[in-house]
Structure formats: structure tokens, C-alpha cells
Design a protein around this motif. Structure first.
Motif, PDB file in Angstrom:
ATOM      1  N   ILE A  18       0.848  -1.196   0.000  1.00  0.00           N
ATOM      2  CA  ILE A  18       0.000   0.000   0.000  1.00  0.00           C
ATOM      3  C   ILE A  18       0.885   1.248   0.000  1.00  0.00           C
ATOM      4  CG2 ILE A  18      -1.841   1.210   1.226  1.00  0.00           C
ATOM      5  CD1 ILE A  18      -2.633  -1.422   2.512  1.00  0.00           C
ATOM      6  N   TYR A 102      -9.024   0.879  -0.318  1.00  0.00           N
ATOM      7  CA  TYR A 102      -8.078  -0.230  -0.366  1.00  0.00           C
ATOM      8  C   TYR A 102      -8.755  -1.565  -0.066  1.00  0.00           C
ATOM      9  CZ  TYR A 102      -3.943   2.689  -0.992  1.00  0.00           C
ATOM     10  OH  TYR A 102      -3.005   3.535  -1.514  1.00  0.00           O
ATOM     11  N   LYS A 103      -9.676  -1.560   0.880  1.00  0.00           N
ATOM     12  CA  LYS A 103     -10.367  -2.809   1.199  1.00  0.00           C
ATOM     13  C   LYS A 103     -11.115  -3.340  -0.024  1.00  0.00           C
ATOM     14  CE  LYS A 103     -11.000  -2.353   6.204  1.00  0.00           C
ATOM     15  NZ  LYS A 103     -11.989  -2.252   7.314  1.00  0.00           N
ATOM     16  N   VAL A 118       1.191  -7.306   5.192  1.00  0.00           N
ATOM     17  CA  VAL A 118       0.823  -6.004   4.646  1.00  0.00           C
ATOM     18  C   VAL A 118       2.021  -5.070   4.781  1.00  0.00           C
ATOM     19  CG1 VAL A 118      -0.647  -3.959   4.900  1.00  0.00           C
ATOM     20  CG2 VAL A 118      -1.632  -6.255   5.170  1.00  0.00           C
ATOM     21  N   SER A 120       3.065  -1.123   4.045  1.00  0.00           N
ATOM     22  CA  SER A 120       2.469   0.164   3.693  1.00  0.00           C
ATOM     23  C   SER A 120       3.457   1.299   3.865  1.00  0.00           C
ATOM     24  CB  SER A 120       1.236   0.453   4.556  1.00  0.00           C
ATOM     25  OG  SER A 120       1.611   0.959   5.832  1.00  0.00           O
ATOM     26  N   SER A 125      -0.288   4.503   7.796  1.00  0.00           N
ATOM     27  CA  SER A 125      -0.330   3.646   8.986  1.00  0.00           C
ATOM     28  C   SER A 125      -1.686   3.675   9.675  1.00  0.00           C
ATOM     29  CB  SER A 125       0.737   4.096  10.002  1.00  0.00           C
ATOM     30  OG  SER A 125       2.028   4.008   9.460  1.00  0.00           O
ATOM     31  N   ALA A 128      -3.582   0.988   7.716  1.00  0.00           N
ATOM     32  CA  ALA A 128      -2.875  -0.234   7.316  1.00  0.00           C
ATOM     33  C   ALA A 128      -2.581  -1.122   8.511  1.00  0.00           C
ATOM     34  CB  ALA A 128      -1.582   0.134   6.602  1.00  0.00           C
ATOM     35  N   MET A 131      -5.754  -2.864   9.423  1.00  0.00           N
ATOM     36  CA  MET A 131      -6.072  -3.835   8.380  1.00  0.00           C
ATOM     37  C   MET A 131      -5.282  -5.126   8.595  1.00  0.00           C
ATOM     38  SD  MET A 131      -5.477  -3.497   4.250  1.00  0.00           S
ATOM     39  CE  MET A 131      -6.644  -2.160   4.062  1.00  0.00           C
ATOM     40  N   TRP A 139       2.324  -6.418   9.953  1.00  0.00           N
ATOM     41  CA  TRP A 139       2.312  -5.144   9.229  1.00  0.00           C
ATOM     42  C   TRP A 139       3.731  -4.584   9.228  1.00  0.00           C
ATOM     43  CZ3 TRP A 139       2.146  -0.147  12.178  1.00  0.00           C
ATOM     44  CH2 TRP A 139       2.275   0.951  11.320  1.00  0.00           C
TER      45      TRP A 139
END
Length: 458
Positions: A18, A102-103, A118, A120, A125, A128, A131, A139
Motif C-alpha cells: 500500500i 483499499y479494502k 501487509v 504500507s 499507517s 494499514a 487492516m 504489518w
């Protein structure tokens, strides 16, 4: 949090990437992910970005990697929306819509495939991290500028409480109350941090990022540990993993074939170390009157020049400038900066002093004339001019004909000063090369990142 992701039991690693799709943020993250994809062929990397940004990146990349796939996302601007003219309005709309944008894009592209990680941009942040937690996967946060700029963001509250807002009259005070920052000054701090108006979307995102980073499985920085060991040690004590894996811009890459404007061929016809190269990045440029003043200085100095300037700004150049200077100057709307800065004809780089630009200039051993514009440019300029001592800051902080002419004269006519700068850049360059070389700190950190990414059980 409601369950939004239903994943199958596949064990093939699937990494969601991302980027922040504005300015020059997406390209460095894409560079990192391309290198990861090259090393980890059994991992699929899905890069979700604005269409325009994806197009600009793909135009510069020649290697086709089957396990790196780009997907376009919505810009978040509502249908039939009428812009009001407020600053950063497009960014604000994008950030507001980003979590859902994004989802939806991930669901459409990935379906039920199991997501393993993930990655990003740090500026995203704020959603993300959540998520990744919802997916129950690591992450990894990515920071594009140097480590010392992240240090200021990490200490936003301390900075604001220590120096007060506004900072009028305190610009020359040292930042010695921050780890590893004693050689920097209050006036170098990103304006968003010390502004009374703390409502700009990127300022808010950076503030929230600093609060979220301890939750990241790793914080990856486009820098190298030896740049500032004190800051490196500080971040290692605060983050689960702090991985300096750069500078990316000096890593081996495919040769560019995008010199459609003939810059390199033109440079081939110039004398060694004789050309002034000017470029200010993709985001903001100096004011119109400064562009005109720089043109006047280039003309008055008699120095051969190559100038990468947005076509929309050509209209502000002095009348007759192009005609009068065509025998020794070349103006283009875009130039292959990396290749230009290692060309032996280039003698000085007139720059906004973005982090990548500063590193690329060091690699070419080209002294800099710095005109910082926004964000981390002022911190980078301090690093270049007062810490590394490989360039000069433009007088008064803005381009004027006389001030710019004096800066050009210093670089081209003061052989002693020029020689010292080039020698210092040689030492810095070797440190950078060592960091990304076999057994270097950045190389070892990259291995750690690769292991984290490739962990099928992550």
C-alpha cells in the motif's frame, strides 16, 4: 472489529503493498518490492496504487516480474465533485476514502486468497496497521526519507512543547534535545510539525504514523545505519525491528532507456565537470519569480546548463531566454536524473534537496546548490551543507539572480572549496556502497526483511 476478510487455507505467501500515491512516494516503495519479488519468487506481491502513479513507475521499469502485480485504485474523489481550491484538497479526499478504497480493491483483486503480510507507506499507517491486525498478519511500515526525518516525526509532541509554537526567533537553536540531532536546527524542522495549523492531511498522517510504528513487525527505512548511529540505536530500542535497507537509489537496477529528450547525448558533447544540472522533483517547484531569477543567473554566469523543468513553468522564463542560451543550455520537461548525476560532464546539481536527490548527487560526486522547498528538504539541506559539507544553501533561502550567481561561482571557480566537497563525497559514497554491499548493514537488514516476508506461517 467486524470480520471483513475471508481467506482460504493456501500457504502461498501473498503480500499486500500500500504506497502513498502522491509526490515521489510510490516509486521508492516499488523499488524495494521489486527487489523483494526478485529474491522471493514464491511470494506474490500486489501493489495497489493510483493509475497515474502506476503508469509513471512502469514507464521507468524494464524488468517484468510475474510475482509483482500492479492494481489501480480509486482516487477517492466523489463523482461530480467540485474542487473548492483549498490546499491539498485531493490528498484530503484520498485519505478520507483510503480505508474503504483499499479494502474494496484488495477484495476485488485477491478474493479469498490468504494474505500473509501487509506493507504500507508509513503515512498510511492509520488504517494499514488495523487492516493487518484484522487479517492477523504482520504489518511492515516503510519510511522513504532519511532516518533523521523520522526522528523529528517521532518526537512531534516533545518538539512542540520544548520550543513552543510559533518558533519565531528560535530558528538557529540546536535540536540537541533529540537523540542524534544536535547538528540540526529548529528552523530545519518540517513546517507541518511546528505549524500552528496542524490540520493538513499529511501532517495528521505523519503524527498518527509516529504513534503507530511500535505496533509494526518491522519499520523499514530508506537509509543506512552508519548515517546516524545514535538515531539507529534509538529506533532499535523503540521498534520491534528497525531495518535500514537503503539507500535504494544506489542499488543495482536495469539501465534506463527513457532518455527521450536526449540529455545524455547532449552531455556527451560538454566538457568535464562544466555543466550545471537543475531539477526540483515531481511535487512542488520554487515560485515563478524564483524560476525567472534562476534563469537569469544561469544566463549571466555563462555556465552550460541542463534544466529539467515542468513544461507548465516554461512560460515564466524571461523573454528570449531560450533563444539567447540555446548554444550552451538545454531545457527539458523531464530528465533521467540518476544517469545524469553520474555523467562526467555534470559539475553542480541545483536541487530542492529531496533525500533521493541528495544521495544520487553523492553517488556522482556532484556538489549541490540547495533550495529546500517543503517537508524534509530543510533537514536534508542541513545535512548536505553543515554536516557533510558537500554543498551550499542558496542565499536567503530563495533564488535571486545575484545570490544564485555567487553560488555557481563558488562551485565552479573556487577550486579549493570544490575539491574538498568532492573528496568528502567520495568518503560518504564509500560508506553508502559498503552498507548495501555483501555483509553490509543494509544488506543484512534486507535479509531479515526477506525472511519476514517469506515466512509462510507469518
Amino acid at each position: 472489529m467486524p470480520q471483513a476478510y475471508h481467506q482460504d487455507s493456501s500457504t502461498e505467501p501473498q503480500v499486500i503493498v500500500i504506497p502513498f500515491p502522491f509526490a515521489s512516494h510510490a516509486a521508492p516503495l516499488h523499488t524495494l518490492v521489486r527487489r523483494l519479488a526478485t529474491e522471493a519468487r514464491d511470494v506474490t506481491f500486489s501493489f495497489f496504487n493510483l493509475a497515474e502513479s502506476n503508469s509513471s513507475i512502469s514507464a521507468l521499469e524494464s524488468e517484468d516480474l510475474g510475482n509483482l502485480k500492479a492494481y489501480n485504485i480509486s482516487d477517492g474523489i466523489p463523482e461530480n465533485y467540485v474542487f473548492t481550491g483549498k490546499p491539498h484538497e485531493d490528498v484530503r479526499l484520498f485519505m478520507k476514502a483510503a480505508p474503504e478504497t483499499y479494502k474494496r480493491a484488495i477484495r476485488a483483486a485477491i478474493g479469498d486468497k490468504k494474505i500473509s503480510c501487509v506493507i504500507s507507506d508509513g503515512l498510511l499507517s492509520f488504517f494499514a496497521a488495523e487492516m493487518a491486525e484484522e487479517m492477523k498478519v504482520p504489518w511492515i511500515a516503510f519510511w522513504i526519507p532519511a532516518s533523521f526525518t523520522l526522528c523529528t516525526h517521532a518526537h512531534t509532541d516533545l518538539i512542540r512543547s520544548t520550543i513552543g509554537i510559533p518558533i519565531d526567533g528560535r530558528e538557529d537553536e540546536s535540536l540537541n534535545f533529540l537523540p542524534g540531532m544536535s547538528e540540526f536546527r529548529v528552523g530545519d524542522i518540517q513546517k507541518d510539525i511546528v505549524s500552528a495549523d496542524f490540520d493538513l492531511p499529511v501532517a495528521i498522517a505523519a503524527y498518527r504514523m509516529a504513534q503507530m510504528l511500535p505496533r509494526a513487525a518491522a519499520v523499514v527505512i530508506n537509509s543506512y545505519e552508519e548515517l546516524n548511529p545514535t538515531i539507529t540505536d534509538y529506533f532499535k530500542s523503540k521498534f520491534q525491528k528497525c531495518l535500514n535497507v537503503g539507500p535504494f537509489t544506489i542499488m543495482p537496477s536495469e539501465p534506463s532507456d527513457s532518455d527521450q529528450n536526449g540529455c545524455l547525448l547532449w552531455l556527451d558533447g560538454q566538457k568535464a565537470r562544466s555543466v550545471a544540472f537543475a531539477s526540483f522533483g515531481r511535487a512542488l517547484s520554487p515560485a515563478d519569480h524564483e524560476i525567472a531569477a534562476l534563469a537569469e543567473a544561469l544566463e549571466a554566469s555563462g555556465v552550460p546548463f541542463l534544466w529539467s523543468l515542468k513544461k507548465s513553468l516554461w512560460a515564466v522564463l524571461p523573454d528570449g531566454f531560450l533563444e539567447r542560451t540555446k548554444a550552451r543550455g538545454k531545457l527539458v520537461p523531464w530528465a533521467p536524473q540518476v544517469e545524469i548525476l553520474v555523467h562526467p560532464a555534470v559539475g553542480v546539481f541545483v536541487t530542492h534537496c529531496g533525500w533521493n536527490s541528495a544521495v544520487e548527487s553523492v553517488m556522482g560526486r556532484v556538489p549541490m546548490i540547495c533550495r529546500p522547498i517543503f517537508a524534509d528538504h530543510f533537514l536534508n539541506t542541513r545535512m548536505v551543507t553543515d554536516v557533510w559539507r558537500i554543498g551550499v544553501r542558496i542565499e536567503g533561502g530563495v533564488f535571486t539572480r545575484d545570490g544564485t550567481t555567487r553560488a555557481l561561482d563558488l562551485i565552479f571557480k573556487d577550486e579549493k572549496a570544490r575539491k574538498k566537497m568532492i573528496e568528502k563525497m567520495g568518503v560518504i559514497r564509500e560508506t553508502m556502497i559498503k552498507a548495501i554491499g555483501p555483509g553490509g548493514s543494509s544488506s543484512e537488514n534486507f535479509k531479515t526483511l526477506l525472511e519476514l516476508i517469506s515466512n509462510h506461517e507469518a
